[in-house]
Scaffold this motif. Structure first.
Motif, mmCIF file in Angstrom:
data_model
loop_
_atom_site.group_PDB
_atom_site.id
_atom_site.type_symbol
_atom_site.label_atom_id
_atom_site.label_comp_id
_atom_site.label_asym_id
_atom_site.label_seq_id
_atom_site.Cartn_x
_atom_site.Cartn_y
_atom_site.Cartn_z
ATOM 1 N N ALA A 21 0.810 -1.216 0.000
ATOM 2 C CA ALA A 21 0.000 0.000 0.000
ATOM 3 C C ALA A 21 0.842 1.265 0.000
ATOM 4 C CB ALA A 21 -0.936 -0.002 1.204
ATOM 5 N N SER A 22 2.081 1.204 0.463
ATOM 6 C CA SER A 22 2.925 2.390 0.539
ATOM 7 C C SER A 22 3.850 2.539 -0.652
ATOM 8 C CB SER A 22 3.767 2.353 1.819
ATOM 9 O OG SER A 22 4.627 1.237 1.792
ATOM 10 N N LEU A 23 3.674 1.687 -1.690
ATOM 11 C CA LEU A 23 4.515 1.731 -2.876
ATOM 12 C C LEU A 23 3.691 2.188 -4.071
ATOM 13 C CD1 LEU A 23 6.505 -1.607 -2.497
ATOM 14 C CD2 LEU A 23 7.306 0.687 -1.988
ATOM 15 N N THR A 24 4.294 2.951 -4.963
ATOM 16 C CA THR A 24 3.627 3.363 -6.191
ATOM 17 C C THR A 24 3.662 2.210 -7.196
ATOM 18 O OG1 THR A 24 5.659 4.223 -7.179
ATOM 19 C CG2 THR A 24 4.384 5.718 -5.779
ATOM 20 N N LYS A 25 2.945 2.366 -8.300
ATOM 21 C CA LYS A 25 2.935 1.336 -9.333
ATOM 22 C C LYS A 25 4.326 1.138 -9.920
ATOM 23 C CE LYS A 25 -1.891 1.976 -10.704
ATOM 24 N NZ LYS A 25 -2.824 2.302 -11.819
ATOM 25 N N LEU A 26 5.043 2.247 -10.128
ATOM 26 C CA LEU A 26 6.406 2.143 -10.663
ATOM 27 C C LEU A 26 7.308 1.386 -9.696
ATOM 28 C CD1 LEU A 26 8.621 2.850 -12.691
ATOM 29 C CD2 LEU A 26 8.893 5.051 -11.514
ATOM 30 N N GLU A 27 7.200 1.688 -8.424
ATOM 31 C CA GLU A 27 8.031 1.022 -7.425
ATOM 32 C C GLU A 27 7.701 -0.460 -7.336
ATOM 33 O OE1 GLU A 27 7.183 3.301 -4.006
ATOM 34 O OE2 GLU A 27 8.572 4.922 -4.499
ATOM 35 N N ARG A 28 6.404 -0.800 -7.432
ATOM 36 C CA ARG A 28 6.019 -2.209 -7.399
ATOM 37 C C ARG A 28 6.581 -2.951 -8.598
ATOM 38 N NH1 ARG A 28 0.975 -0.286 -5.364
ATOM 39 N NH2 ARG A 28 0.077 -0.337 -7.456
ATOM 40 N N ALA A 29 6.536 -2.313 -9.768
ATOM 41 C CA ALA A 29 7.072 -2.956 -10.970
ATOM 42 C C ALA A 29 8.576 -3.174 -10.853
ATOM 43 C CB ALA A 29 6.755 -2.095 -12.203
ATOM 44 N N MET A 30 9.289 -2.194 -10.316
ATOM 45 C CA MET A 30 10.734 -2.329 -10.164
ATOM 46 C C MET A 30 11.083 -3.387 -9.123
ATOM 47 S SD MET A 30 11.980 1.649 -10.423
ATOM 48 C CE MET A 30 13.699 1.174 -10.398
ATOM 49 N N GLU A 31 10.285 -3.464 -8.069
ATOM 50 C CA GLU A 31 10.540 -4.473 -7.040
ATOM 51 C C GLU A 31 10.331 -5.875 -7.597
ATOM 52 O OE1 GLU A 31 9.275 -5.278 -2.405
ATOM 53 O OE2 GLU A 31 7.835 -4.388 -3.785
ATOM 54 N N ARG A 32 9.282 -6.052 -8.392
ATOM 55 C CA ARG A 32 9.042 -7.360 -9.004
ATOM 56 C C ARG A 32 10.139 -7.705 -10.000
ATOM 57 N NH1 ARG A 32 3.445 -5.799 -8.791
ATOM 58 N NH2 ARG A 32 3.638 -4.897 -10.880
ATOM 59 N N THR A 33 10.603 -6.703 -10.752
ATOM 60 C CA THR A 33 11.679 -6.946 -11.709
ATOM 61 C C THR A 33 12.946 -7.384 -11.008
ATOM 62 O OG1 THR A 33 10.756 -5.277 -13.212
ATOM 63 C CG2 THR A 33 13.048 -5.913 -13.550
ATOM 64 N N SER A 34 13.251 -6.737 -9.894
ATOM 65 C CA SER A 34 14.445 -7.110 -9.135
ATOM 66 C C SER A 34 14.316 -8.503 -8.542
ATOM 67 C CB SER A 34 14.680 -6.091 -8.017
ATOM 68 O OG SER A 34 15.755 -6.480 -7.205
ATOM 69 N N ARG A 35 13.118 -8.842 -8.079
ATOM 70 C CA ARG A 35 12.923 -10.122 -7.392
ATOM 71 C C ARG A 35 12.899 -11.290 -8.366
ATOM 72 N NH1 ARG A 35 9.085 -8.558 -4.453
ATOM 73 N NH2 ARG A 35 7.310 -9.274 -5.674
ATOM 74 N N HIS A 36 12.288 -11.079 -9.545
ATOM 75 C CA HIS A 36 12.107 -12.177 -10.487
ATOM 76 C C HIS A 36 12.985 -12.047 -11.732
ATOM 77 C CE1 HIS A 36 8.756 -13.343 -8.006
ATOM 78 N NE2 HIS A 36 8.104 -12.216 -8.254
#
Length: 236
Positions: A21-36
């Motif tokens: 909830a505290s992350l923007t859409k861009l941040e969520r996309a970057m986090e998923r990219t880093s993780r996967h």
């Protein structure tokens, strides 16, 4: 013994706090990219390795298939690089709102932890201590298997190994010769294949280390919950 099993089963359901909830859409996309990203990079690299094996041992590939192989190498390299670059880029992008993020993360983490600790209140101190000892022994055994010759989580070593492998196999397609893998001082095909096998082994060991580190991090989090539960029980 049954209490130990009950605690471990309860801990299986308790996950670390994640603040979507505290992350923007861009941040969520970057986090998923880093993780996967590294896992995704292995998919085109598998295609690349299969084409390389076909080219080497069965029949030479046509121009179209060589293009597919080079595109797979480029895609695999791109994904591996993104998995390394996303964390620092994400950190830079979120610096400007660090105060708000810190408050949201702090409040959310406290609420999440209190909810999880409430699920451990039904167990007595002796059972909690036994579960903590069990998990500590498990972590020590895993770390002994991991050894001391690899970095903390294995992720960077795996990514760099994948980049080298992609460059090496891509160089074979570009030059059309396995001896182009190395310099003129070590240009025998046998040595080139040995280097390829060693690099592939390094990649496999690194990915295995990442899996072991994931397990130990998960168990360490559960030990932290047990410590907090024991502290709460001692203070009550």
């Amino acid at each position: 013994m049954q209490h130990l099993k009950d605690i471990l089963n309860t801990l299986e359901t308790l996950k670390p706090y994640r603040p979507p909830a505290s992350l923007t859409k861009l941040e969520r996309a970057m986090e998923r990219t880093s993780r996967h990203g590294l896992i995704a990079a292995a998919i085109p690299f598998t295609v690349l390795a299969m084409l390389a094996a076909w080219h080497k041992f069965i029949a030479h590939l046509s121009g179209a298939w060589i293009t597919v192989a080079l595109a797979s190498a480029a895609l695999s390299q791109l994904l591996a690089v993104l998995s390394l670059l996303c964390p620092p880029v994400l950190m830079v992008c979120t610096v400007w709102r660090w105060k708000e993020r810190s408050r949201l993360l702090r409040d959310g983490e406290i609420d999440h932890e209190q909810t999880q600790l409430a699920q451990l209140e039904r167990f007595d101190a002796a059972a909690l201590q036994a579960a903590k000892l069990h998990l500590e022994v498990k972590i020590k055994r895993l770390e002994r298997r991991l050894g001391y010759f690899i970095d903390a989580d294995g992720k960077k070593m795996a990514a760099f190994s994948l980049l080298v492998l992609n460059f090496t196999v891509g160089n074979i397609f570009m030059k059309g010769d396995w001896s182009s893998v190395l310099t003129t001082d070590f240009n025998s095909p046998v040595s080139s294949q040995i280097v390829m096998m060693l690099l592939a082994l390094l990649l496999g060991v690194s990915i295995g280390a990442m899996c072991v580190r994931f397990i130990t991090n998960r168990e360490s989090y559960r030990i932290e919950l047990l410590d907090a539960a024991l502290l709460r029980r001692a203070g009550s």
